[in-house]
Design a protein around this motif. Structure first.
Motif, mmCIF file in Angstrom:
data_model
loop_
_atom_site.group_PDB
_atom_site.id
_atom_site.type_symbol
_atom_site.label_atom_id
_atom_site.label_comp_id
_atom_site.label_asym_id
_atom_site.label_seq_id
_atom_site.Cartn_x
_atom_site.Cartn_y
_atom_site.Cartn_z
ATOM 1 N N ASP B 252 1.244 -1.160 0.003
ATOM 2 C CA ASP B 252 -0.112 -0.140 -0.628
ATOM 3 C C ASP B 252 1.095 1.345 -0.032
ATOM 4 O O ASP B 252 2.168 1.817 0.764
ATOM 5 N N PRO B 253 0.623 2.873 -0.647
ATOM 6 C CA PRO B 253 1.548 2.776 -1.121
ATOM 7 C C PRO B 253 1.436 4.435 0.459
ATOM 8 O O PRO B 253 2.611 3.939 0.407
ATOM 9 N N ASP B 254 0.998 4.211 1.632
ATOM 10 C CA ASP B 254 1.181 4.644 2.999
ATOM 11 C C ASP B 254 1.777 3.514 3.026
ATOM 12 O O ASP B 254 2.782 4.812 4.040
ATOM 13 N N GLU B 255 1.885 2.396 3.247
ATOM 14 C CA GLU B 255 2.755 1.519 3.780
ATOM 15 C C GLU B 255 4.542 2.123 3.172
ATOM 16 O O GLU B 255 5.745 1.639 3.819
ATOM 17 N N ALA B 256 4.394 1.877 2.273
ATOM 18 C CA ALA B 256 5.817 2.013 1.267
ATOM 19 C C ALA B 256 6.033 3.078 1.284
ATOM 20 O O ALA B 256 7.816 3.393 1.892
ATOM 21 N N ALA B 257 5.374 4.096 1.935
ATOM 22 C CA ALA B 257 5.885 5.579 2.132
ATOM 23 C C ALA B 257 6.622 5.246 3.354
ATOM 24 O O ALA B 257 7.568 6.241 3.872
ATOM 25 N N ASP B 258 5.754 5.005 4.147
ATOM 26 C CA ASP B 258 6.871 4.933 5.172
ATOM 27 C C ASP B 258 7.973 3.831 5.959
ATOM 28 O O ASP B 258 8.657 4.527 6.312
ATOM 29 N N VAL B 259 8.118 3.003 4.397
ATOM 30 C CA VAL B 259 9.519 2.119 5.064
ATOM 31 C C VAL B 259 10.122 3.188 4.134
ATOM 32 O O VAL B 259 11.315 3.525 5.053
ATOM 33 N N LEU B 260 9.479 3.586 3.506
ATOM 34 C CA LEU B 260 10.651 4.672 2.688
ATOM 35 C C LEU B 260 11.159 5.835 3.858
ATOM 36 O O LEU B 260 12.636 5.855 3.796
ATOM 37 N N SER B 261 10.429 6.470 4.617
ATOM 38 C CA SER B 261 11.636 7.390 5.511
ATOM 39 C C SER B 261 11.487 6.956 6.676
ATOM 40 O O SER B 261 12.552 7.839 6.917
ATOM 41 N N GLU B 262 12.238 5.745 6.407
ATOM 42 C CA GLU B 262 12.694 4.937 7.426
ATOM 43 C C GLU B 262 14.523 5.051 7.362
ATOM 44 O O GLU B 262 14.976 4.683 8.120
ATOM 45 N N LEU B 263 14.835 5.273 5.721
ATOM 46 C CA LEU B 263 15.641 4.319 5.573
ATOM 47 C C LEU B 263 16.378 6.143 5.030
ATOM 48 O O LEU B 263 15.440 7.213 4.889
ATOM 49 N N GLY B 264 17.548 5.751 4.964
ATOM 50 C CA GLY B 264 18.319 7.152 4.154
ATOM 51 C C GLY B 264 18.033 7.721 3.572
ATOM 52 O O GLY B 264 17.209 7.523 2.535
ATOM 53 N N LYS B 265 18.429 8.823 3.544
ATOM 54 C CA LYS B 265 17.610 10.045 1.699
ATOM 55 C C LYS B 265 18.420 9.297 0.995
ATOM 56 O O LYS B 265 17.133 9.089 0.249
ATOM 57 N N GLU B 266 19.706 8.772 1.062
ATOM 58 C CA GLU B 266 20.414 7.981 -0.445
ATOM 59 C C GLU B 266 19.800 6.915 -0.865
ATOM 60 O O GLU B 266 19.617 6.859 -1.964
ATOM 61 N N THR B 267 19.559 5.976 -0.053
ATOM 62 C CA THR B 267 18.660 4.946 -0.161
ATOM 63 C C THR B 267 17.613 4.568 -0.652
ATOM 64 O O THR B 267 17.722 4.556 -1.707
ATOM 65 N N SER B 268 16.748 5.906 0.234
ATOM 66 C CA SER B 268 14.898 5.960 -0.160
ATOM 67 C C SER B 268 15.438 6.627 -1.758
ATOM 68 O O SER B 268 14.323 5.787 -2.882
ATOM 69 N N GLU B 269 16.235 7.178 -1.653
ATOM 70 C CA GLU B 269 16.281 8.176 -3.631
ATOM 71 C C GLU B 269 16.126 7.303 -4.075
ATOM 72 O O GLU B 269 15.219 7.203 -4.835
ATOM 73 N N GLU B 270 17.425 6.542 -4.047
ATOM 74 C CA GLU B 270 17.748 5.147 -5.319
ATOM 75 C C GLU B 270 16.360 4.245 -5.234
ATOM 76 O O GLU B 270 16.340 4.224 -6.081
ATOM 77 N N ILE B 271 16.009 4.074 -4.431
ATOM 78 C CA ILE B 271 14.706 3.086 -4.908
ATOM 79 C C ILE B 271 13.541 3.666 -4.872
ATOM 80 O O ILE B 271 13.042 2.873 -6.234
ATOM 81 N N LEU B 272 13.013 4.867 -4.666
ATOM 82 C CA LEU B 272 12.589 5.608 -5.410
ATOM 83 C C LEU B 272 12.103 5.774 -7.211
ATOM 84 O O LEU B 272 11.012 5.589 -8.369
ATOM 85 N N GLU B 273 13.683 6.600 -7.373
ATOM 86 C CA GLU B 273 14.411 6.376 -8.498
ATOM 87 C C GLU B 273 13.755 4.390 -9.629
ATOM 88 O O GLU B 273 13.238 4.774 -10.802
ATOM 89 N N GLU B 274 13.598 3.432 -8.764
ATOM 90 C CA GLU B 274 13.503 2.436 -9.595
ATOM 91 C C GLU B 274 12.309 2.037 -9.415
ATOM 92 O O GLU B 274 11.805 1.347 -10.280
ATOM 93 N N MET B 275 11.724 3.051 -9.191
ATOM 94 C CA MET B 275 9.954 2.254 -8.990
ATOM 95 C C MET B 275 9.024 2.753 -10.617
ATOM 96 O O MET B 275 9.891 3.964 -10.604
ATOM 97 N N GLU B 276 8.440 2.281 -10.222
ATOM 98 C CA GLU B 276 7.270 2.622 -11.809
ATOM 99 C C GLU B 276 6.296 3.232 -11.254
ATOM 100 O O GLU B 276 5.522 2.627 -10.687
ATOM 101 N N GLY B 277 5.670 4.110 -12.370
ATOM 102 C CA GLY B 277 4.309 3.820 -12.623
ATOM 103 C C GLY B 277 3.722 4.119 -11.540
ATOM 104 O O GLY B 277 4.420 5.343 -10.587
#
Lengths: 417, 415
Positions: B252-277
């Motif tokens: 679910d987007p809200d949960e995914a966002a929660d996970v990303l906000s737990e990560l370091g900035k660089e890692t979360s940006e990298e993963i977000l970059e890789e996500m689609e649609g």
């Protein structure tokens, strides 16, 4: 700006990993530790202060290895011993650990009893209440909540600092003796030095620390902060020990050097320096004892169940993890119960705990060094050659000193019958 | 206990005899080759004399297996060498942790029970179960101290605690080896996500990673949403960026966002970059909000219909949102600018004639909060009005998302 932000990030991480190392180092000052330091100060004044620096170093070396193993492997020490050295080794180790910790728990309930007796509370009231309180806190609490209580408890060690200041010790003398080693070939003095080192690194601490690091979810990545936490914790522990020694040196030794028989005896010695010094000293003793009385049974139950493969965890129901709960409960019931028995040889039991701790420690440390050098487990975080040299030297030193302590304790047990 | 049972720890150290009844050596390990046979012990490894080299005995070279020793029918043995396809029971299983798929927990292997079967004039060992209880602990402790037969008699007084071999899942931290061992992961994938999450939380980071690398993305995403935030972050960080992005897309987007906000900035940006649609856009939007506000708690998946629509339109909108069907309980009515006008319980829509206008079904004023509303206030609202779903609107009053009761429970549990 960039630098500032990075600094802020590291401080944040530091506070998120604070807990395990700090708590473990502070519990090191349990009833037995406080007694040892009080005695050192009462009998030899400021002289023993110099030992605190090497003790801190030894503590840092052993604690650092445990927390590193926890962070990298994500497994407790008893887990690793079981996986790498098999069931029988683990079982023997756990059996001795349970016995040693049982005597530790007894000592701490005795500490609770005597601290509160200074406040005119009968042990027949204080000990059962404390035992039930400890049981409920652990069984009904979550790890996060319990850790908060523990961190609060570590703050209460400040009592000793105030108590030490109130006594108005000779700070100059204390400062000089903190850096100037004095060796006397007096049997009592040597025994005391050995005792001080012996109580500083206990087997259960190594199991507790590593398990707590794992439980906290600290990984190899945040390990740098964890290492700082361990170091800060060990230093904080020594600072408290410093003030205990200083308080007793200033209040008892300078007046009339003598042997004290327990920690409350030390507190009574502070009486001429005002009621507050005594109260704070006793409050410190009470806090330290109850704190250790919480952690030791819990850590024992976890360690044993993990190593032997039984279900464990305070979030499980009694029926799901019966061995875990029984062990935990029995340690508290027996540990608290014997304090209430008339004529129970409590001092002998505490000496016994020195013997068992001392007998177990070499094995624990040797297993730790063997484990931490396994590439398969530790990958690039295994010990460097330099660290191994320091590690082995510490181990040999600890083994030498604790064996001496064991022999002395056995002698005392024999002669005090 | 039947005589055709043998324990791994009894097998170890058994003498192996050649055709002339001379001792060849002692058993050191037993190996399974899962790709060949899932339960049959394929090879027994011996060390002979006092030497360090091991030899390997194939199962069809054995004539009989008893508590007194193993008798061979063929002496042509080959030296043992490491083989990636092999699962060695002592090295890889004994004393290690495995997953009990049925009990949904992590257990430690204390012993392994074999069934001795007579097949075409030879004894063959089949793995029956993994022993985890006090009985196997007792057995291992006294073995070698007391004679085997006495150990067997004594252990009868202790209840058995074991798991059928089919219900165990073996973890192999090295991913390459795991795939070659062809270990069946369907048992894990079929588990309730919350159970799988409990199991994974008990494992070491390495084992967690191994599981998440292996199970399918959907099961991984479901299990991940059931975990504590710090463990979520740890797992996502340990995975390849691409795999991590795939899993987050499934959540679910809200949960995914929660996970990303737990990560370091660089890692979360990298993963977000890789996500689609669509998931990416929604997650990016949600990341703008603070954790403890309506924006941080809400989910962007909801069903909204124009306020002039009919029941039939609403049902059609629901059909298009099948993924939401499990948890959906409210339909929102909006105007042309997507401004929230009213909320309708799904049940009321279902019970009405398809031609009725939705606006006629509206009974109460809609309770809504702005994206910046604090978590505490939201919890109060849920409590006061017994809500299941609470719409969140932006500055212009447009629907931004919904906070649902399960979000509230998560927040309450963390306090």
């Amino acid at each position: 700006m960039q630098l500032l932000r990075r600094l802020k990030y590291h401080i944040l991480i530091f506070f998120s990993v604070i807990g395990p190392g700090f708590i473990t180092a502070m519990v090191d000052n349990d009833a037995g530790g406080i007694f040892t330091y009080s005695q050192a100060g009462a009998k030899y004044g400021y002289l023993p202060l110099w030992t605190l620096a090497p003790i801190t170093l030894l503590l840092i070396v052993t604690q650092e290895m445990g927390s590193r193993m926890g962070a990298v492997t994500g497994k407790g020490l008893s887990d690793l011993i079981r996986e790498e050295f098999g069931l029988r080794t683990t079982f023997l180790m756990m059996a001795v650990l349970v016995l040693a910790n049982l005597t530790n728990v007894m000592a701490n309930f005795a500490g609770i009893a005597s601290a509160l007796e200074m406040f005119h509370v009968s042990r027949f009231i204080s000990v059962p209440i404390a035992a039930i309180g400890v049981w409920l806190l652990i069984v009904k609490g979550t790890y996060e909540r319990v850790e908060k209580v523990f961190l609060f408890a570590t703050a209460l060690y400040v009592c000793y600092i105030f108590s030490g200041i109130l006594v108005k010790p000779d700070w100059k003398e204390a400062a000089i003796n903190s850096v100037k080693p004095v060796l006397m070939f007096d049997e009592g003095y040597l025994t005391m030095l050995i005792g001080m080192v012996g109580t500083s690194v206990a087997p259960w601490m190594q199991f507790y620390l590593q398990a707590a690091v794992v439980e906290k979810g600290i990984t190899a990545k945040d390990y740098a902060e964890s290492r700082i936490e361990v170091i800060v914790g060990c230093i904080a522990m020594s600072v408290i020990a410093f003030f205990i020694i200083v308080a007793c040196a200033g209040a008892i030794h300078t007046v009339k050097p003598r042997d004290i028989t327990d920690a409350t005896d030390a507190a009574k010695g502070l009486a001429p320096f005002g009621q507050y010094a005594v109260l704070l000293f006793c409050a410190g003793l009470f806090n330290a004892s109850i704190f250790a009385a919480c952690i030791q049974p819990l850590s024992t139950a976890y360690t044993v169940c993990e190593g032997m493969g039984f279900e464990s965890g305070v979030n499980k129901r009694f029926s799901e993890a019966p061995i875990f709960y029984w062990l935990f409960t029995l340690l508290i019931v027996i540990g608290a119960g014997v304090v209430l028995l008339p004529d129970f040889p409590l001092v002998k039991m505490i000496l016994m705990s020195q013997v068992l701790n001392g007998a177990l420690l070499p094995f624990v440390l040797i297993f730790m060094i063997l484990l931490i050098n396994k590439e398969r487990l530790m990958k690039k975080w295994k010990n460097s050659t330099m660290f191994n040299v320091v590690g082995w030297l510490s181990v040999i030193l600890m083994i030498g000193l604790t064996s001496a302590l064991v022999l002395l304790s056995i002698r005392d047990i024999m002669s005090n019958h | 206990m039947a005589e055709n049972i043998l324990y791994l720890t009894e097998l170890l150290g058994l003498k192996v005899y050649d055709l002339k009844r001379r001792v060849l050596g002692r058993v050191r390990d037993a190996a399974l080759v899962p790709v060949v046979h899932p339960v049959r012990i394929e090879r027994i490894l011996l060390s002979g004399g006092g030497g360090y080299t091991w030899v390997s005995v194939r199962y069809d070279q054995i004539e009989s297996i008893t508590l007194d020793g193993i008798y061979l029918s063929d002496e042509h043995l080959i030296p043992y060498h490491e083989d990636e396809y092999v699962l060695r029971l002592v090295r890889d299983l004994l004393d290690q942790q495995i997953i009990d798929a049925q009990g949904r927990k992590v257990v430690r292997v204390t012993d392994i029970t074999f069934d001795i079967r007579r097949e075409a004039l030879r004894d063959v060992l089949h793995v029956l179960e993994v022993d985890i209880g006090v009985r196997s602990v007792f057995r291992r402790l006294v073995q070698g101290v007391l004679p085997r037969r006495i150990v067997r008699k004594l252990q009868h007084y202790i209840p058995v605690n074991s798991i059928r071999w089919e219900l165990c899942n073996i973890l192999e931290p090295d991913p390459q080896r795991r795939l070659r061992l062809n270990i069946d992961l369907t048992l894990l994938e079929e588990m309730h996500p919350a159970d799988l999450a409990d199991i994974v939380e008990e494992l070491s980071p390495e084992d967690r990673e191994a599981i998440f690398e292996a199970i399918d993305t959907e099961a991984a995403a479901e299990a991940l949403s059931e975990m504590e935030p710090d463990i979520q972050a740890q797992i996502i960080e340990s995975l390849e960026t691409e795999k991590a992005a795939d899993i987050l897309e499934e959540m679910d987007p809200d949960e995914a966002a929660d996970v990303l906000s737990e990560l370091g900035k660089e890692t979360s940006e990298e993963i977000l970059e890789e996500m689609e649609g669509e998931p990416k856009a929604e997650v990016e939007e949600l990341l703008e909000y603070d954790d403890d506000t309506a924006g941080g708690m809400m989910n962007t998946a909801f069903v909204a219909v124009h306020e002039d629509g009919t029941v039939a339109d609403a049902l059609e909108a629901l059909r298009r949102q099948q993924e939401l069907a499990d948890t959906l309980n409210t339909i929102f009515l909006t105007d042309l600018d997507e401004r929230l006008k009213a909320a309708l319980p799904v049940a009321r829509v279902f019970l009405s004639r398809p031609t009725r206008k939705l606006s006629e079904l509206v009974q109460d004023d809609v309770i809504k909060v702005p994206v910046k509303e604090k978590a505490n206030r939201i919890i109060e609202l849920f409590d006061k009005y017994n809500l299941l779903t609470l719409p969140v609107v932006d500055e212009e009053g447009r629907m931004a998302g919904v906070v649902t009761a399960d979000d509230i429970i998560s927040v309450l549990r963390q306090h």
